[in-house]
Write an enzyme that holds these catalytic residues in place. Structure first.
Site, mmCIF file in Angstrom:
data_model
loop_
_atom_site.group_PDB
_atom_site.id
_atom_site.type_symbol
_atom_site.label_atom_id
_atom_site.label_comp_id
_atom_site.label_asym_id
_atom_site.label_seq_id
_atom_site.Cartn_x
_atom_site.Cartn_y
_atom_site.Cartn_z
ATOM 1 N N ARG A 46 0.856 -1.200 0.000
ATOM 2 C CA ARG A 46 0.000 0.000 0.000
ATOM 3 C C ARG A 46 0.890 1.248 0.000
ATOM 4 O O ARG A 46 0.590 2.247 -0.641
ATOM 5 C CB ARG A 46 -0.966 0.012 1.194
ATOM 6 N N TYR A 98 -16.803 15.848 -15.291
ATOM 7 C CA TYR A 98 -17.144 14.427 -15.396
ATOM 8 C C TYR A 98 -18.241 14.065 -14.373
ATOM 9 O O TYR A 98 -18.175 14.493 -13.217
ATOM 10 C CB TYR A 98 -15.881 13.600 -15.150
ATOM 11 N N ASP A 170 -8.513 17.930 -14.510
ATOM 12 C CA ASP A 170 -8.698 16.576 -15.014
ATOM 13 C C ASP A 170 -8.236 16.588 -16.472
ATOM 14 O O ASP A 170 -8.859 17.211 -17.322
ATOM 15 C CB ASP A 170 -10.181 16.190 -14.881
ATOM 16 N N LYS A 195 -8.706 5.439 -19.509
ATOM 17 C CA LYS A 195 -9.001 5.956 -20.836
ATOM 18 C C LYS A 195 -7.738 5.926 -21.710
ATOM 19 O O LYS A 195 -7.242 4.861 -22.004
ATOM 20 C CB LYS A 195 -9.613 7.356 -20.711
HETATM 21 C C1 LIG Z 1 -13.702 8.106 -16.807
HETATM 22 C C2 LIG Z 1 -13.370 9.445 -16.268
HETATM 23 C C3 LIG Z 1 -13.144 9.639 -14.902
HETATM 24 C C4 LIG Z 1 -13.306 8.522 -13.886
HETATM 25 O O1 LIG Z 1 -12.372 7.522 -14.063
HETATM 26 P P1 LIG Z 1 -12.614 5.977 -13.670
HETATM 27 O O2 LIG Z 1 -11.353 5.340 -14.059
HETATM 28 O O3 LIG Z 1 -13.808 5.515 -14.435
HETATM 29 O O4 LIG Z 1 -12.878 5.958 -12.199
HETATM 30 C C5 LIG Z 1 -12.781 10.906 -14.474
HETATM 31 N N1 LIG Z 1 -12.679 11.938 -15.339
HETATM 32 C C6 LIG Z 1 -12.899 11.793 -16.660
HETATM 33 C C7 LIG Z 1 -12.781 12.961 -17.575
HETATM 34 C C8 LIG Z 1 -13.259 10.541 -17.170
HETATM 35 O O5 LIG Z 1 -13.494 10.403 -18.481
#
Ligand SMILES: *Cc1c(COP(=O)(O)O)cnc(C)c1O
Length: 377
Positions: A46, A98, A170, A195
């Site tokens: 961890r 998001y 983000d 992603k």
């Molecule tokens: C998918 C996504 C998230 C969340 O990510 P996870 O891996 O699904 O928890 C956060 N911000 C954006 C812009 C996303 O496309």
């Protein structure tokens, strides 16, 4: 060293113990200590794990940060970043953030007294008006999801500095290959590694990269105490995905541009949203602050029935949530990512029932267009 080379050679590409060209998956929870007075570099997974560490150092190198952190999901990364704030603090977030970030701010962190105001971040005057005495941070997302609005990142940083606020962004839609916000003065970058970083629709992961040691110490404290860490198998998959980041981003963007241009000329398409198009209101801005436009394209069909017909008929495109993978995905925010929003709020944001979001993958662009063309009829 050029950026494309750095993706593959940043000091984390070989196992320091064996020279292996792929970092081994250190599938382990704990580590023997030779000298209890002087604990080794690793003691418990961890706190630190060699596979995760290689990914974290790679992320730091690619974002140009002092330190990177890998989390179990993008939402674990968002939540761990938000855990920097305290009861009574206020943050300003972009209104088309998001969906999961919206949910955790309005239904979870509110319970701990973290206040939030959502504004249209493309208008920095609105952001400034929303600043209060207890405001601590701006939370940006650019391009935003799924409207692909572009925020002036350097402008937001300048405003934040004037009021002594942190800036969080983000950066999922651009990946560090196209946009490196720390270079624009942002304090903390968040990714859903699920992603574009992972890129193969086979792993859930998240990342935080910071530009200062002070912030790194704070995020490490949260990561180690909250414990939403990424496991070694998953960290390895993200590491492997990153190796082809440049090739994927370039080709996927090329196809996204071709598809956006084609959609623009179709009479059954009402509107196309892609920052790579000169008509996009954020086009000039994104050219200044990023080196590409990404592979997500949104559009509105002439009628909601047409959008539903496309979703029923497509063969090549997968109909799914998520984006950034090698296979093309079509999604329908009104029933999928933004279904939780009341219809009136959705419509106010422009997410009408004829709105479709595309994540363009690595298939031949002509096949992808032909599939949309055949399915619209
Ligand atoms: C998918 C996504 C998230 C969340 O990510 P996870 O891996 O699904 O928890 C956060 N911000 C954006 C812009 C996303 O496309």
């Amino acid at each position: 060293m050029k950026y494309a080379t750095k993706i593959l050679h940043n000091g984390n590409e070989r196992d320091p113990h064996t020279g292996a060209l792929s970092i081994p998956i250190y599938q382990v929870s704990t580590f023997h200590q030779d000298d209890i007075e002087h604990p080794g570099r690793y003691d418990y997974s961890r706190s630190n794990n060699p596979t995760r560490e290689a990914l974290e150092n790679t992320l730091a190198a690619l974002e140009g940060g002092t330190r990177g952190f890998a989390f179990a999901s993008g939402m674990a990364a968002v939540s761990s970043a938000l855990a920097l704030f305290s009861h009574g603090d206020h943050i300003i977030a972009t209104e088309d953030i998001y969906g999961g970030s919206y949910r955790i701010l309005t239904k979870f962190f509110n319970k701990f007294g973290l206040e939030v105001t959502f504004v249209d971040m493309t208008d920095l005057n609105q952001v400034e008006k929303a600043i209060r005495k207890n405001t601590k941070a701006l939370f940006l997302e650019s391009p935003s999801n799924p409207l692909l609005k572009i925020t002036d990142i350097a402008g937001a940083v300048e405003l934040a500095k004037r009021y002594n606020l942190l800036t969080l962004i983000d950066n999922t839609f651009m990946s560090p290959y196209f946009q490196r916000p720390l270079e624009l003065g942002v304090d903390l970058v968040i990714h859903s590694a699920t992603k574009f970083l992972g890129g193969h629709s086979d792993v859930i992961g998240g990342a935080v990269v910071v530009g200062s040691e002070a912030l790194a110490t704070k995020i490490y404290f949260v990561q180690n105490s909250f414990g939403a860490v990424q496991g070694p198998q998953d960290a390895w998959l993200v590491l492997r995905g990153i190796k082809t980041l440049r090739a994927r981003m370039e080709l996927q963007q090329q196809s996204a541009m071709a598809i956006a241009r084609w959609l623009q000329g179709e009479d059954w398409v009402e509107k196309v949203y892609y920052p790579g198009l000169p008509e996009h209101p954020g086009h000039e801005l994104i050219k200044v602050q990023a080196s590409g436009f990404g592979a997500v394209v949104s559009f509105k069909t002439d009628t909601p029935e047409r959008a539903l017909r496309i979703m029923r008929n497509v063969r090549l495109w997968s109909v799914a949530v998520s984006l950034g993978g090698v296979e093309s995905i079509l999604s329908y925010p009104a029933r999928m990512s933004h279904a939780a929003l009341p219809k009136a709020e959705r419509e106010r944001l422009g997410l009408t029932d004829n709105f479709i979001r595309l994540s363009v993958g690595l298939e031949d662009a002509e096949d992808l267009m032909a599939d949309l063309e055949a399915s619209r009829k």
